[in-house]
Scaffold this motif. Structure first.
Motif, mmCIF file in Angstrom:
data_model
loop_
_atom_site.group_PDB
_atom_site.id
_atom_site.type_symbol
_atom_site.label_atom_id
_atom_site.label_comp_id
_atom_site.label_asym_id
_atom_site.label_seq_id
_atom_site.Cartn_x
_atom_site.Cartn_y
_atom_site.Cartn_z
ATOM 1 N N PHE A 168 11.828 -4.449 -0.228
ATOM 2 C CA PHE A 168 10.389 -4.171 -0.103
ATOM 3 C C PHE A 168 9.550 -5.384 -0.484
ATOM 4 C CE2 PHE A 168 12.543 -0.185 -0.785
ATOM 5 C CZ PHE A 168 11.963 0.653 0.151
ATOM 6 N N LEU A 169 8.406 -5.487 0.170
ATOM 7 C CA LEU A 169 7.495 -6.587 -0.130
ATOM 8 C C LEU A 169 6.184 -5.991 -0.672
ATOM 9 C CD1 LEU A 169 7.351 -9.727 0.144
ATOM 10 C CD2 LEU A 169 6.006 -9.333 2.211
ATOM 11 N N MET A 170 5.872 -6.345 -1.931
ATOM 12 C CA MET A 170 4.632 -5.838 -2.530
ATOM 13 C C MET A 170 3.551 -6.878 -2.378
ATOM 14 S SD MET A 170 5.589 -4.094 -6.159
ATOM 15 C CE MET A 170 4.148 -3.031 -6.196
ATOM 16 N N ASN A 171 2.409 -6.469 -1.830
ATOM 17 C CA ASN A 171 1.273 -7.373 -1.792
ATOM 18 C C ASN A 171 0.289 -6.946 -2.875
ATOM 19 O OD1 ASN A 171 -1.225 -8.645 -1.230
ATOM 20 N ND2 ASN A 171 -0.465 -9.087 0.846
ATOM 21 N N ILE A 172 0.170 -7.818 -3.880
ATOM 22 C CA ILE A 172 -0.622 -7.454 -5.063
ATOM 23 C C ILE A 172 -2.115 -7.424 -4.735
ATOM 24 C CG2 ILE A 172 -0.995 -7.951 -7.514
ATOM 25 C CD1 ILE A 172 1.967 -7.473 -6.644
ATOM 26 N N ASN A 173 -2.550 -8.370 -3.899
ATOM 27 C CA ASN A 173 -3.976 -8.424 -3.566
ATOM 28 C C ASN A 173 -4.423 -7.214 -2.766
ATOM 29 O OD1 ASN A 173 -3.959 -10.852 -4.850
ATOM 30 N ND2 ASN A 173 -3.969 -12.084 -2.961
ATOM 31 N N ASN A 174 -3.616 -6.860 -1.775
ATOM 32 C CA ASN A 174 -4.003 -5.730 -0.925
ATOM 33 C C ASN A 174 -3.533 -4.399 -1.488
ATOM 34 O OD1 ASN A 174 -4.747 -7.812 0.677
ATOM 35 N ND2 ASN A 174 -3.047 -7.582 2.135
ATOM 36 N N ARG A 175 -2.701 -4.472 -2.523
ATOM 37 C CA ARG A 175 -2.107 -3.275 -3.116
ATOM 38 C C ARG A 175 -1.348 -2.470 -2.055
ATOM 39 N NH1 ARG A 175 -3.793 -1.866 -8.081
ATOM 40 N NH2 ARG A 175 -3.371 0.305 -7.618
ATOM 41 N N THR A 176 -0.497 -3.167 -1.319
ATOM 42 C CA THR A 176 0.315 -2.472 -0.311
ATOM 43 C C THR A 176 1.787 -2.782 -0.532
ATOM 44 O OG1 THR A 176 0.062 -4.351 1.173
ATOM 45 C CG2 THR A 176 -1.453 -2.492 1.501
ATOM 46 N N PHE A 210 8.053 -2.119 4.023
ATOM 47 C CA PHE A 210 9.479 -2.251 4.279
ATOM 48 C C PHE A 210 9.572 -2.878 5.661
ATOM 49 C CE2 PHE A 210 13.423 -0.633 6.164
ATOM 50 C CZ PHE A 210 14.333 -1.097 5.228
ATOM 51 N N HIS A 211 9.960 -4.158 5.675
ATOM 52 C CA HIS A 211 9.862 -4.969 6.899
ATOM 53 C C HIS A 211 8.441 -4.825 7.441
ATOM 54 C CE1 HIS A 211 13.967 -5.892 6.351
ATOM 55 N NE2 HIS A 211 14.391 -4.652 6.541
ATOM 56 N N ASP A 212 8.317 -4.177 8.598
ATOM 57 C CA ASP A 212 6.967 -4.104 9.174
ATOM 58 C C ASP A 212 6.245 -2.807 8.865
ATOM 59 O OD1 ASP A 212 6.876 -6.565 10.155
ATOM 60 O OD2 ASP A 212 7.677 -6.042 12.150
ATOM 61 N N SER A 213 7.008 -1.842 8.337
ATOM 62 C CA SER A 213 6.333 -0.547 8.165
ATOM 63 C C SER A 213 5.791 -0.383 6.758
ATOM 64 C CB SER A 213 7.290 0.590 8.513
ATOM 65 O OG SER A 213 8.427 0.489 7.684
ATOM 66 N N LEU A 214 4.577 0.156 6.724
ATOM 67 C CA LEU A 214 3.868 0.353 5.464
ATOM 68 C C LEU A 214 4.433 1.581 4.742
ATOM 69 C CD1 LEU A 214 1.210 -0.461 3.791
ATOM 70 C CD2 LEU A 214 0.180 1.482 5.000
ATOM 71 N N VAL A 215 4.666 1.420 3.435
ATOM 72 C CA VAL A 215 5.079 2.578 2.637
ATOM 73 C C VAL A 215 3.813 3.127 1.981
ATOM 74 C CG1 VAL A 215 6.586 3.404 0.802
ATOM 75 C CG2 VAL A 215 7.260 1.409 2.178
ATOM 76 N N PRO A 216 3.384 4.327 2.363
ATOM 77 C CA PRO A 216 2.112 4.824 1.819
ATOM 78 C C PRO A 216 2.273 5.309 0.373
ATOM 79 C CG PRO A 216 3.071 6.433 3.332
ATOM 80 C CD PRO A 216 4.033 5.298 3.259
ATOM 81 N N LEU A 217 1.672 4.596 -0.550
ATOM 82 C CA LEU A 217 1.755 4.960 -1.967
ATOM 83 C C LEU A 217 0.363 5.328 -2.495
ATOM 84 C CD1 LEU A 217 4.048 2.148 -3.482
ATOM 85 C CD2 LEU A 217 4.716 4.374 -2.569
ATOM 86 N N THR A 218 0.363 6.245 -3.438
ATOM 87 C CA THR A 218 -0.923 6.538 -4.087
ATOM 88 C C THR A 218 -1.222 5.399 -5.065
ATOM 89 O OG1 THR A 218 0.054 7.682 -5.963
ATOM 90 C CG2 THR A 218 -0.448 9.024 -4.023
ATOM 91 N N LYS A 219 -2.449 5.397 -5.579
ATOM 92 C CA LYS A 219 -2.892 4.348 -6.504
ATOM 93 C C LYS A 219 -1.950 4.275 -7.716
ATOM 94 C CE LYS A 219 -7.096 3.251 -9.100
ATOM 95 N NZ LYS A 219 -6.833 3.881 -10.398
ATOM 96 N N LYS A 220 -1.662 5.441 -8.257
ATOM 97 C CA LYS A 220 -0.828 5.494 -9.457
ATOM 98 C C LYS A 220 0.609 5.075 -9.156
ATOM 99 C CE LYS A 220 -3.755 7.505 -12.472
ATOM 100 N NZ LYS A 220 -4.749 6.425 -12.632
ATOM 101 N N GLU A 221 1.092 5.459 -7.989
ATOM 102 C CA GLU A 221 2.461 5.076 -7.612
ATOM 103 C C GLU A 221 2.573 3.566 -7.451
ATOM 104 O OE1 GLU A 221 3.414 9.295 -5.341
ATOM 105 O OE2 GLU A 221 2.884 7.509 -4.163
#
Lengths: 227, 443
Positions: free
Chosen positions: A132-140, A143-154
């Motif tokens: 997985f790739l975490m983008n700290i600035n965008n808070r996203t 997984f490769h190209d697909s976004l893993v939808p996480l809540t703020k707390k997650e």
């Protein structure tokens, strides 16, 4: 990375030093304001951890003088005084962050890393966690190209575990980081498990997450040696 | 009753009393004086007439007086009458009587007269001399004076009440200014205005000075308490932070066996609990010391949303169902983070004491300048005695509940008092508890 720990309580200073040294920081200590000022001006520390209640002076004065002399060190105020004004004053005088005692060492480290990211203005502020790739600035999280939808707390939870990877984070540390002082008690600190369970479910839908470990009775760990 | 009104009423009554007494006395005095004048005059005339009779004889005297035996001057309302008396009775020449008598003159018109009467001996014959003067004019005068007195009394009292009222208001104005500025509008002793209120009245200046010096003492006590809080917090929280960091280092040390690590973690929990108690007490104390500002505006419905989001994990873990029905409302001049903490603690409690799969209903209704927020749970509820206790510090409602510090609602109460938010709690055993809050924007 060099750190000056300005704290007159030697045992506390020592514990911070043990922790940060393990994390690869080089630590110096100052037990009063005069020595602190001198050291700050002589050395170009990356961080100054500054207690406000020093025996010879107010920590805010040390900060003021250091800033006046043009030091580039990042200041984190550590205080038990907790006057409402102190925080505002400290930040106005150019402190980078503020932690009230008693604080968690992992929280301290997370704050230090956040300051580093801010200071160096990393544009591609990302963390590779397993697949997985975490983008700290965008808070996203991708997984490769697909976004893993996480809540703020997650996201906060994953981020905190990622910053402290290879170390067990206790439930208490996680709660403190994510909710601050708001949770008035630990009547069911297990509620953090709900978040962990949800996060695990979302991540494991994409990939094997053996590295997301549970330390029974203690807490959780991202076991990612070599990263 | 207001002091100024008391003064005015006292003044009016005392004036009415004095003026009234005067109004009653005045006609009597006037009458007395008038009679004295008449009596003197009658006496002089009588003496003159008797002397004339003795010297020149009765006829001559009557001639000079331009009157007869039974003379009457209708215009002057005067008369002189000389009547012969029977010589058989003994008369005294020196007994003089002055009386008010009704005399019927000429036309039979009866009138009140002041009459002087003396008997005298002339030519071996006793005569009785009556000289009279009408007193109708005096009675008239008395009536006029009485009427005048009564009216002028009423007018004087009336005018003086108005003058007194105005004056009392003027004199008391600095008093109200002192009370308004120094006492009523001072919510925080630290914002006290020390400048003197202008007044020429010694007592008010004295009051003002006394309030100032009292306030100075309160401010000192306030500052000492602030310092004390700050010191206590430092002295207690610093050793706790040593323990906390040490435990943390031990737990994460790979050399620590897991069983030991778990025990250390439990100790760290205790440290956390202690530090939260201290922080909660400090927070209450700081709010009571007015160290927080109220300079923000907050939308209450979005604060409730934030609280629910923040508590999502607990809601899911319990689990409970939240039903929100919120109208938006801009709450003015508040401290957002304190309002958040207050609502957080209430909702947190509603989750904590709810039953599994219970319901929490959060309703927010606005009505003009007010907002009614209610948080109803379907929890275990409380009896009346328990409801009375919940806002106290360190009150545990259930002895088997180890984890409650009993400060959450004490904080709620302090924050509500700081913002003048009304809180009501209703509860029924096994049915649930309802917290109602009334937020009010002052005009």
């Amino acid at each position: 990375m060099t750190v000056l720990i300005v704290e007159d309580e030697r045992s506390l200073s020592h514990e911070i030093e043990i922790f940060l040294t393990k994390e690869g920081y080089h630590c110096d200590s100052a037990f009063n304001g005069a020595i602190a000022t001198q050291r700050i001006l002589e050395n170009n520390y990356d961080f100054v951890l500054l207690d406000l209640g020093l025996p010879d002076t107010d920590g805010l004065l040390v900060l003021k003088e250091a800033k006046a002399k043009g030091t580039e060190s990042a200041f984190i105020i550590l205080t038990a005084r907790g006057d409402v004004d102190d925080k505002v004053k400290g930040l106005e005088m150019g402190a980078d962050d503020y932690l009230s005692k008693p604080f968690s060492l992992t929280e301290l480290q997370a704050r230090m890393q956040a300051i580093l990211r801010r200071k160096h203005g990393l544009k591609s502020n990302t963390l590779q966690i397993g697949d997985f790739l975490m983008n700290i600035n965008n808070r996203t999280v991708h997984f490769h190209d697909s976004l893993v939808p996480l809540t703020k707390k997650e996201f906060d939870l994953m981020h905190y575990l990622a910053l402290n990877r290879n170390r067990v984070l206790t439930r208490m540390q996680l709660i403190e980081h994510i909710w601050g002082d708001m949770m008035d008690d630990e009547y069911d600190s297990n509620f953090i498990d709900v978040h962990v369970k949800n996060l695990r479910k979302k991540l494991s839908a994409h990939s094997n997450i053996d590295w997301f470990e549970t330390e029974r009775g203690i807490g959780y760990r991202f076991n990612l040696p070599g990263t | 009753m207001r002091l100024q009104n008391k003064f005015v009423i006292y003044n009016a009554l005392s004036k009415a009393l004095i003026v009234g007494a005067f109004a009653l006395l005045l006609p009597l005095i006037a009458e007395k004086i008038a009679y004295r004048h008449i009596d003197n005059r009658l006496e002089a005339r009588k003496d003159l007439l008797i002397r004339k009779i003795q010297l020149g004889g009765l006829d001559q005297a009557l001639l000079e007086e331009d009157c007869s035996f039974d003379d009457y001057n209708i215009f002057k309302e005067e008369f002189i009458s000389i009547q012969p008396l029977s010589n058989e009775i003994n008369h005294e020449s020196d007994s003089v009587q002055i009386n008010n008598e009704i005399w019927s003159i000429d036309d039979g018109n009866q009138q009140e007269h002041r009459v002087i009467r003396q008997s005298f001996l002339y030519d071996n014959q006793w005569y009785e001399l009556n000289i009279g003067e009408g007193v109708t004019a005096i009675n008239q005068l008395k009536k006029t004076i009485t009427g005048f007195s009564v009216w002028s009394m009423a007018i004087i009292v009336f005018i003086s009440v108005f003058l007194d009222l105005g004056f009392a208001r003027f004199v008391l104005r600095p008093f109200y200014r002192i009370v308004d500025r120094k006492l009523r509008n001072t919510n925080n002793p630290l914002n006290f205005e020390f400048d003197q209120v202008k007044t020429g009245t010694y007592e008010f200046a004295y009051l003002d000075e006394s309030i100032n010096s009292l306030m100075k003492k309160i401010q000192e006590a306030f500052n000492i308490e602030r310092e004390f809080i700050s010191n206590v917090s430092h002295e207690l929280l610093t050793p706790l932070s040593i323990l906390k960091t040490r435990f943390e280092n031990l737990v994460t040390d790979p050399a620590t066996p897991q069983a030991t690590a778990i025990k250390i973690m439990e100790s760290e929990k205790t440290v956390n609990r202690l530090s939260k108690i201290i922080k909660a007490l400090l927070m209450i104390s700081r709010i009571e010391n007015e160290q927080y500002l109220k300079n923000e505006n907050a939308d209450l419905s979005s604060i409730v949303e934030e609280v629910v989001e923040e508590l999502e994990a607990r809601i899911e873990a319990k689990p409970v169902k939240i039903i929100k029905n919120l109208e938006s409302f801009e709450y003015l001049s508040c401290n957002k983070s304190l309002i958040f903490t207050m609502i957080f603690n209430i909702v947190n409690n509603a989750i904590k004491y709810n039953k599994q799969s219970g319901i929490i209903e959060i309703t927010g209704r606005r009505s003009g300048n007010e907002y009614f927020l209610s948080v109803n749970d379907t929890g275990r509820g409380m009896n009346k005695e328990q409801v009375d206790l919940i806002f106290g510090r360190f009150k545990k409602l259930n002895k088997d509940d180890d984890n409650s510090f009993g400060l959450g609602l004490a904080i709620v109460k302090t924050i509500a008092a700081f913002h003048q938010i009304t809180i009501k709690v209703e509860s029924e055993i096994e049915k649930g508890t309802s917290f109602s809050l009334i937020f009010s924007n002052k005009k």
